[in-house]
Design a protein around this motif. Sequence first.
Motif: not given
Length: 51
Positions: A47-50
């Motif tokens: 769960n990577v958010t940028v």
Amino acid sequence: MYTWLWRKLPGGLPLKLLQVLILFLAVTALLFFVIFPWIEPLMPYNNVTVN
């Protein structure tokens, strides 16, 4: 462990090398097609958010 495996494989040097190659490819395929996809949802970097 590798010495034990080498001694247990039947045949001469060319056949043993072929068997080791086949075993290596089988273990690699098992990891990539079964183990890694099974463990992927459990990994924390899914769960990577940028921003």
